[in-house]
Every structure is written in structure tokens, then in C-alpha cells.
Design a protein around this motif. Structure first.
Motif, short mmCIF file in Angstrom:
data_model
loop_
_atom_site.label_atom_id
_atom_site.label_comp_id
_atom_site.label_asym_id
_atom_site.label_seq_id
_atom_site.Cartn_x
_atom_site.Cartn_y
_atom_site.Cartn_z
N LEU A 152 -12.78 -1.84 4.14
CA LEU A 152 -11.75 -2.69 4.72
C LEU A 152 -10.36 -2.34 4.23
O LEU A 152 -9.37 -2.87 4.75
CB LEU A 152 -12.03 -4.16 4.37
CG LEU A 152 -13.42 -4.72 4.69
CD1 LEU A 152 -13.51 -6.17 4.27
CD2 LEU A 152 -13.75 -4.56 6.16
N TYR A 153 -10.26 -1.47 3.24
CA TYR A 153 -8.99 -1.22 2.57
C TYR A 153 -8.53 0.23 2.75
O TYR A 153 -9.21 1.03 3.37
CB TYR A 153 -9.11 -1.60 1.10
CG TYR A 153 -9.52 -3.04 0.91
CD1 TYR A 153 -8.58 -4.06 1.05
CD2 TYR A 153 -10.84 -3.39 0.65
CE1 TYR A 153 -8.94 -5.40 0.91
CE2 TYR A 153 -11.21 -4.72 0.51
CZ TYR A 153 -10.26 -5.73 0.64
OH TYR A 153 -10.62 -7.04 0.53
N PHE A 154 -7.37 0.52 2.20
CA PHE A 154 -6.78 1.86 2.22
C PHE A 154 -6.56 2.34 3.66
O PHE A 154 -6.90 3.45 4.02
CB PHE A 154 -7.66 2.86 1.45
CG PHE A 154 -8.01 2.41 0.06
CD1 PHE A 154 -7.07 2.47 -0.95
CD2 PHE A 154 -9.27 1.91 -0.23
CE1 PHE A 154 -7.39 2.05 -2.24
CE2 PHE A 154 -9.60 1.49 -1.51
CZ PHE A 154 -8.66 1.56 -2.51
N TRP A 155 -5.98 1.48 4.47
CA TRP A 155 -5.65 1.86 5.84
C TRP A 155 -4.68 3.04 5.88
O TRP A 155 -3.85 3.20 4.97
CB TRP A 155 -5.00 0.69 6.57
CG TRP A 155 -5.90 -0.46 6.86
CD1 TRP A 155 -7.24 -0.56 6.63
CD2 TRP A 155 -5.51 -1.70 7.46
NE1 TRP A 155 -7.71 -1.78 7.05
CE2 TRP A 155 -6.67 -2.50 7.56
CE3 TRP A 155 -4.29 -2.20 7.93
CZ2 TRP A 155 -6.64 -3.78 8.11
CZ3 TRP A 155 -4.26 -3.47 8.46
CH2 TRP A 155 -5.42 -4.25 8.56
N MET A 195 0.85 -1.18 0.00
CA MET A 195 0.00 0.00 0.00
C MET A 195 0.88 1.23 0.00
O MET A 195 1.83 1.33 0.77
CB MET A 195 -0.91 0.01 1.23
CG MET A 195 -1.90 1.17 1.27
SD MET A 195 -3.08 1.02 2.63
CE MET A 195 -1.98 1.22 4.04
N THR A 196 0.56 2.20 -0.86
CA THR A 196 1.31 3.46 -0.91
C THR A 196 0.36 4.62 -0.69
O THR A 196 -0.83 4.54 -0.97
CB THR A 196 2.01 3.61 -2.28
OG1 THR A 196 1.02 3.64 -3.32
CG2 THR A 196 2.96 2.46 -2.53
N GLN A 197 0.92 5.74 -0.21
CA GLN A 197 0.13 6.94 0.06
C GLN A 197 0.91 8.15 -0.38
O GLN A 197 2.14 8.19 -0.31
CB GLN A 197 -0.20 7.04 1.55
CG GLN A 197 -1.04 5.88 2.07
CD GLN A 197 -1.26 5.96 3.57
OE1 GLN A 197 -0.49 6.58 4.27
NE2 GLN A 197 -2.31 5.32 4.04
N SER A 198 0.19 9.19 -0.86
CA SER A 198 0.82 10.44 -1.24
C SER A 198 -0.20 11.55 -1.14
O SER A 198 -1.40 11.32 -1.04
CB SER A 198 1.37 10.36 -2.68
OG SER A 198 0.32 10.18 -3.62
N ILE A 199 0.30 12.82 -1.18
CA ILE A 199 -0.55 14.00 -1.12
C ILE A 199 -0.29 14.82 -2.37
O ILE A 199 0.85 15.11 -2.73
CB ILE A 199 -0.26 14.85 0.12
CG1 ILE A 199 -0.44 14.01 1.40
CG2 ILE A 199 -1.16 16.08 0.17
CD1 ILE A 199 -0.04 14.74 2.65
N GLU A 225 -6.85 2.57 -6.55
CA GLU A 225 -6.37 3.83 -6.00
C GLU A 225 -7.55 4.61 -5.44
O GLU A 225 -8.58 4.75 -6.09
CB GLU A 225 -5.68 4.69 -7.07
CG GLU A 225 -5.14 6.01 -6.51
CD GLU A 225 -4.58 6.93 -7.58
OE1 GLU A 225 -3.39 7.26 -7.50
OE2 GLU A 225 -5.35 7.32 -8.48
N LYS A 226 -7.36 5.13 -4.23
CA LYS A 226 -8.37 5.96 -3.59
C LYS A 226 -7.87 7.40 -3.55
O LYS A 226 -6.76 7.67 -3.10
CB LYS A 226 -8.63 5.45 -2.17
CG LYS A 226 -9.64 6.25 -1.36
CD LYS A 226 -9.79 5.62 0.02
CE LYS A 226 -10.71 6.41 0.93
NZ LYS A 226 -10.80 5.79 2.27
N ARG A 267 -3.87 10.46 -1.96
CA ARG A 267 -3.95 9.28 -2.81
C ARG A 267 -3.33 8.09 -2.08
O ARG A 267 -2.27 8.20 -1.48
CB ARG A 267 -3.21 9.50 -4.13
CG ARG A 267 -3.75 10.67 -4.96
CD ARG A 267 -2.85 10.96 -6.15
NE ARG A 267 -3.31 12.12 -6.90
CZ ARG A 267 -4.06 12.06 -7.98
NH1 ARG A 267 -4.42 10.88 -8.47
NH2 ARG A 267 -4.45 13.15 -8.61
N SER A 268 -4.01 6.96 -2.16
CA SER A 268 -3.45 5.73 -1.60
C SER A 268 -3.86 4.56 -2.48
O SER A 268 -4.88 4.61 -3.17
CB SER A 268 -3.94 5.51 -0.16
OG SER A 268 -5.35 5.44 -0.10
#
Length: 278
Positions: A53-56, A1-5, A106-107, A17-18
Motif C-alpha cells: 500500500l506504500y511507496f507510491w 514521501m521522497t524518492q531518489s536514485i 525506506e524502500k 530509494r523512497s
């Protein structure tokens, strides 16, 4: 899982974004927790609302608030309105395409509304988040997530009078919510809110009579009932109107496209509307 702004959006709105591989085992675990037959395998269509349940967004302990939620700050997605109690007030969903288990998604999340007002019981904060979930090059789901923030109740302050639930349902299902189910749902959604598992905190700090059943868990049950009765959903909206405690059984009710949750004493805990896919 990846995250960014991403801050290059219009009016400098922050877009978080995740990504997540949508592990089918997590969805199968929720099916088991809800007493359903586990059926999730790679490529299977997720039931409605299972994207919860996702994108913790894991945060270290020193960045959590007193209630177990991530602390608010100017650098985060949710602004700090100076009010300690957080509630999921409701939401709205548009289902464009089914999400698939085992496929990366992607969220994209942003704040659509943030304001503070003075209500009858004191200051209130309102935040609306929008989440768009993309998979395989297309937007599959858009969700509007309404949060309400308020002050702690004053000692001896009267509790709000909840609305009475309708009794003209065409379908009613009896459900119960044990502390084990609440713990499992908190774990599967990575929800650290202590009102769902810390009985002393729920009673002594936030003034509830028991553990509080998650609003999204009530909405999840209503969505599954709506899909069973109506087929695949195009839209679903819901609003929480009163808390349900873990020791209370409840009735999931439906008439036409209207759905609601009725507590044993007749109060309405949630109301919802479903629109089936054409």
C-alpha cells in the motif's frame, strides 16, 4: 514521501530509494475493503504484505503506457524489453521484523534479473526486482518481485491450458472479488493497470473475459490465511498460474505449508508456500 536514485552501487546497478510514513489509515482502509475489522493505529504491526500500500511512484499521464502502468525507459527501474503486456508472475518474501504503521520506512529497489527469451507462444521478457524495506535502522523485509512481459495474443490464438488445482486441502475459504474491491485495491496500491478496472480494455485489448483479479490481492488473501493458521510468517513465496476474473468466486486452500487458489472450474490460479517464524 521522497524518492531518489543511487548509481554508486556495485556494477553501477541503479538502486531506487523512497521513503514513506506508512500512514495507518491506508492499512485500515484495506482491512475494511477485505471485510476485516480495522485495527491499524500508529505503532501497530502491519499485517504481512500490507507494505504494498506504500511507496507510491506517481507518474504524469504522458509518462504512462497504454495499459496504465508507468512507461518503460532506460532511465527507469524496469528496462524496456519491447513487449507490451505485463503480468505479476509471482514473488518471494522474507520477513525479518514486523513493519510498524505510522513510522517512516525506506524502500530500496533494484533489478536483479532482466532477460528476453523465446517461448512456445513467442518472445517473453523476465524481470526480477528486489526490494528491501528498512525501518528504525534495520532491514525488516526483503521481497523478490517477478514480472513477465509478452506480446499481444494473435487473433484466434488458443489460450494456454491452466493447471488443475489440488483437491486435498485441509482448510478452504470461499472468497469473492467484486469490481468494487478491485477498484479499491487498485486505488490503495496506486496500481493503474487497466485490466483491473477497464472492462473494455481487458476484453478487447488483452483478451480476458472480465476484469482480472490482482495477483498481489490473491497473494494477500493467502498470506492472511497462512498467518491465521500458522502464526507470524518468516517466508512466503507464490506463483500465479492462471488469471481469476472478477465474476468468479474462488477457494483459498491450505494443506500443511502449501496454499493455493482454486477457481470454480477447478483450475489453479495461484500456488504458494509459507514458512512460519520459529
Amino acid at each position: 514521501m521522497t524518492q531518489s536514485i543511487d548509481t554508486a552501487s556495485p556494477k553501477d546497478t541503479k538502486v531506487f530509494r523512497s521513503t514513506d510514513m506508512m500512514d495507518p489509515a491506508r492499512s485500515a482502509a484495506l482491512q475494511v475493503a477485505l471485510g476485516l475489522q480495522p485495527s491499524m493505529t500508529a505503532g501497530a504491526e502491519l499485517p504481512p504484505f500490507f507494505h504494498q500500500l506504500y511507496f507510491w511512484t506517481p507518474m504524469p499521464p504522458d509518462q504512462l503506457g497504454r495499459d496504465g502502468h508507468p512507461g518503460l525507459s532506460k532511465s527507469g527501474l524496469i528496462p524496456d524489453l519491447g513487449l507490451p503486456r505485463r503480468m505479476w508472475a509471482g514473488g518471494r518474501l522474507q520477513f525479518e521484523h514486523p513493519l510498524q504503521a505510522g513510522v517512516e520506512a525506506e524502500k530500496r529497489s533494484a533489478v536483479e534479473r532482466s532477460e528476453r527469451k523465446l517461448g512456445r507462444t513467442g518472445p517473453l521478457g523476465f524481470v526480477t526486482l528486489r526490494h528491501d524495506i528498512h525501518q528504525q535502522g534495520r532491514c525488516c523485509l526483503s521481497e523478490w518481485h517477478d514480472l513477465v512481459y509478452r506480446e499481444d495474443p494473435a487473433p484466434g490464438a488458443p489460450k494456454p491450458v491452466p493447471p488443475r488445482a489440488r483437491e486435498d486441502e485441509e482448510v478452504a475459504r470461499q472468497v469473492s472479488f467484486s469490481s468494487t474491491l478491485l477498484f479499491r485495491y487498485s486505488a490503495l496500491t496506486f496500481n493503474g493497470h487497466r485490466i483491473h478496472y477497464d472492462l473494455d480494455y481487458a476484453r478487447e485489448v488483452e483478451g480476458y473475459t472480465g476484469l482480472v483479479v490482482h495477483g498481489p490481492l490473491l497473494a494477500q488473501q493467502l498470506m492472511l490465511l497462512a498467518e491465521e493458521l500458522m502464526g507470524p510468517l518468516a517466508e512466503f513465496s507464490f506463483r500465479a498460474t492462471a488469471p481469476l476474473m472478477h465474476f468468479e468466486a474462488a477457494s483459498l486452500c491450505c494443506k500443511g505449508r502449501d496454499l493455493w487458489v482454486r477457481a470454480p472450474d477447478g483450475r489453479q490460479c495461484m500456488q504458494a508456500q509459507a514458512v512460519p517464524r520459529a
